[in-house]
Design a protein around this motif. Structure first.
Motif, short mmCIF file in Angstrom:
data_model
loop_
_atom_site.label_atom_id
_atom_site.label_comp_id
_atom_site.label_asym_id
_atom_site.label_seq_id
_atom_site.Cartn_x
_atom_site.Cartn_y
_atom_site.Cartn_z
N THR A 155 0.85 -1.24 -0.17
CA THR A 155 0.03 0.03 0.07
C THR A 155 0.88 1.11 -0.09
N ASN A 156 0.34 2.41 -0.34
CA ASN A 156 0.81 3.64 -0.26
C ASN A 156 -0.01 4.58 0.68
N VAL A 157 0.42 5.79 1.03
CA VAL A 157 -0.43 6.70 1.54
C VAL A 157 -0.32 8.13 0.69
N SER A 158 -1.35 8.37 0.34
CA SER A 158 -1.49 9.79 -0.34
C SER A 158 -1.18 11.07 0.28
N PRO A 159 -0.79 12.13 -0.38
CA PRO A 159 -0.53 13.52 0.38
C PRO A 159 -1.73 13.90 1.28
N GLU A 160 -2.76 13.45 0.93
CA GLU A 160 -3.89 13.70 1.94
C GLU A 160 -4.10 12.65 3.11
N GLY A 161 -3.30 11.69 3.16
CA GLY A 161 -3.37 10.83 4.33
C GLY A 161 -4.32 9.59 3.86
N ASP A 162 -4.84 9.51 2.61
CA ASP A 162 -5.70 8.33 2.36
C ASP A 162 -4.90 7.35 1.84
N LEU A 163 -5.47 6.08 2.06
CA LEU A 163 -4.93 4.75 1.95
C LEU A 163 -4.93 4.67 0.22
N VAL A 164 -3.76 4.14 -0.44
CA VAL A 164 -3.78 3.98 -1.81
C VAL A 164 -3.16 2.68 -1.87
N PRO A 165 -4.25 1.61 -2.61
CA PRO A 165 -3.47 0.18 -3.02
C PRO A 165 -2.31 0.46 -3.81
N ARG A 166 -1.48 -0.41 -3.62
CA ARG A 166 -0.47 -0.41 -4.59
C ARG A 166 -0.12 -1.75 -5.23
N LEU A 167 0.70 -2.95 -4.66
CA LEU A 167 0.51 -4.00 -5.09
C LEU A 167 -0.59 -4.95 -4.44
N ALA A 168 -1.41 -4.44 -3.47
CA ALA A 168 -2.61 -5.08 -3.22
C ALA A 168 -3.50 -4.26 -3.86
#
Length: 530
Positions: free
Chosen positions: A90-103
């Motif tokens: 996963t990643n975290v966006s500049p706004e603090g939201d969760l962003v799926p990456r390899l998941a």
């Protein structure tokens, strides 16, 4: 005026300002509507990534002990290079939201203890192998090994089991309920590697947009675009990226001005105005969760005495340090690692003030006599040597003698930080309070650089992870903050802004409050104008 409108036009493109507000500001500056509209069109064109070229960064923080093993990454150089060739679930966006990456998809059980991660198909490692569930399970297993020395070990100790439930699906069970688990798995140490890196952790093989071609610790790191990368529209625009280690501030800024590099980190606040006035340079800054600190090992004499720790905390002039070291590019800290940028920040914890009488009182109670050695270096944080000397001067007013020892930059993160009992350091902050505390303050964390060890604190951390009532959870975080502030080994005088600079050829900069160099994504997401 042109620079202001240029900046505002990029805000429109990124959705941070309306077109109407932009045109209104342009009119107020005396710019005709057709001209302002043309600027927006140019900004929109510039916002479309251009493929090609070589993107080079000049960075402070590299040393000869750097490694390609994600478990061992400690500095911003390793972080930035690692984010270019490796990826987490996963990643975290500049706004603090969760962003799926390899998941690709994430689902939780009702009690937030069992988490199902569906993985992306068709993702290829740099060695040609397709990533599957076995690689993810092996990666998490390796970072859970007590002998791994992983910076994510504190996080992994909260995981009870990881199992494969399909070729592209895994299930993670936590020891207690943990509503933040997907955020924790964005930790930059947890890069997914073939067989988890168990065979060759330092091979530099990942699934990222760039493939490592040269790694010379403390000198340079270079990678070329990976042609089979799964997400080329979003990441990996330059043909080649390179980091040159330039620890000296003057040399780093000269390299940017001359065009030797396109991006630099750690522009010192004292020279921001001068750098901003360069014709071919743009200064980028963002406030967030990062903080500059002095850390004491609370289990090592003389810092094992809380009166001595309190004496030093009261003997530091935070406002003066923010003014003179950060030049206003930051805010005053309060000896616990959380600020208002975090959700559930405890706003009612009293601010610790500079108080010479209290400092002297606690110093007398400690019974300590003689100089206290504080180790620092120019790589600890921008202005760290000057900050240590300011601390030395303010403490002297309370009768406390601090012996400032300036250490070489090379080896500082391996031989001084987390080794010597009193040193300067920095933290980038983390996406959640739990991750910050789990990484650096629970008793078993490998990166517990203050040696703060309390079972009641650890239990509060465990309880807070599974607490779904936000009011109750905030109360728990307040109690944890007070424990660290009043009894821990952390002296946190200031939360710093990230200040970096790019050449005017660089496009795509999007400030990220989670870390330097767009939280490590700068080399992967920036591009060069034609």
């Amino acid at each position: 005026m042109s620079r202001e409108l240029e900046f505002l036009s990029t805000q429109v493109i990124m959705g941070r300002m309306s077109r109407r507000d932009f045109l209104g500001r342009a009119a107020a500056l005396g710019v005709a509507i057709p001209v302002a509209t043309s600027m927006l069109s140019s900004a929109a064109l510039a916002s479309s990534p251009i493929k090609g070229g070589a993107l080079r960064a000049g960075m402070q923080g590299g040393e000869s002990t750097d490694s390609l093993d994600p478990a061992l990454w400690t500095s911003q150089v390793q972080h930035s290079f690692g984010q270019s060739w490796g990826e987490a679930l996963t990643n975290v966006s500049p706004e603090g939201d969760l962003v799926p990456r390899l998941a690709e998809e994430i689902h939780a059980s009702d009690d937030a203890r069992e988490w199902t991660f569906r993985l992306r198909r068709g993702v290829q490692f740099h060695n040609g192998k397709e990533m599957d569930a076995d690689d993810v399970v092996a990666t998490l297993e390796r970072h859970s090994d007590e002998d791994s020395q992983s910076g994510a070990l504190g996080i992994m100790r909260g995981i009870e089991s990881v199992r494969k439930t399909g070729n592209y699906e895994i299930v993670i069970t936590t020891t207690e309920a943990n509503a933040d688990l997907p955020f924790l798995l964005s930790d930059y140490h947890l890069m997914i590697q073939p067989n988890g890196g168990k065979d060759a952790p330092e091979a530099g093989i990942g699934t990222g947009p760039y493939k490592v071609v040269e790694f010379e610790p403390g000198v340079r790191q270079r990678a070329e675009r990976f042609q089979n990368y799964w997400n080329p529209d979003e990441f990996g625009h330059a043909d080649e990226i390179e980091i040159l280690i330039i620890n000296d501030t003057t040399s780093r800024m000269a390299a940017l001005q001359s065009g030797q590099v396109d991006v630099v980190n750690r522009v010192e606040p004292s020279i921001v105005d001068r750098v901003a006035n360069l014709s071919n340079v743009r200064v980028q800054s963002v406030a967030g969760r990062a903080h500059y600190v002095f850390v004491m090992h609370a289990d090592t004499a003389p810092f094992s005495d809380n009166d001595l720790r309190l004496a030093l905390k009261y003997a530091i002039n935070r406002e003066d340090m923010v003014d003179r070291i950060l030049r206003g590019y930051g805010t005053v800290g309060n000896d616990f690692p959380i600020n208002a940028a975090y959700p559930l920040f405890p706003e009612d914890i009293p601010q610790r003030e500079f108080d010479l009488d209290r400092a002297a009182y606690h110093y007398r109670r400690s019974g300590h006599d003689g100089p206290i050695v504080l180790r620092t270096s120019e790589v600890a944080f921008p202005g760290a040597v000057d900050a240590a000397q300011l601390f030395q001067q303010s403490a002297a007013q309370a009768g406390i003698t601090i012996d400032v020892r300036r250490e070489p930059g090379d080896g500082y993160w391996s031989e001084v930080w987390n080794v010597q009992p009193f040193s300067a350091s920095y933290w980038s902050g983390r996406p959640t309070q739990d991750q910050m505390y789990s990484t650096a303050y629970i008793s078993t964390a490998d990166w517990n650089d203050t040696r703060f060890k309390r079972e009641d604190f650890d239990q509060l951390a465990r309880d807070a992870r599974g607490e779904l009532d936000e009011t109750r959870r905030q109360e728990m975080y307040r109690d944890m903050g007070l424990m660290v502030r009043d009894e821990g080994g952390l002296i946190l005088p200031m939360f710093n802004d990230y200040i970096e600079a790019t050449s005017d050829r660089v496009q795509g900069w999007n400030p990220h409050p989670m870390g330097e160099m767009m939280s490590g994504y700068a080399l992967s997401r920036l591009w060069l104008s034609a």
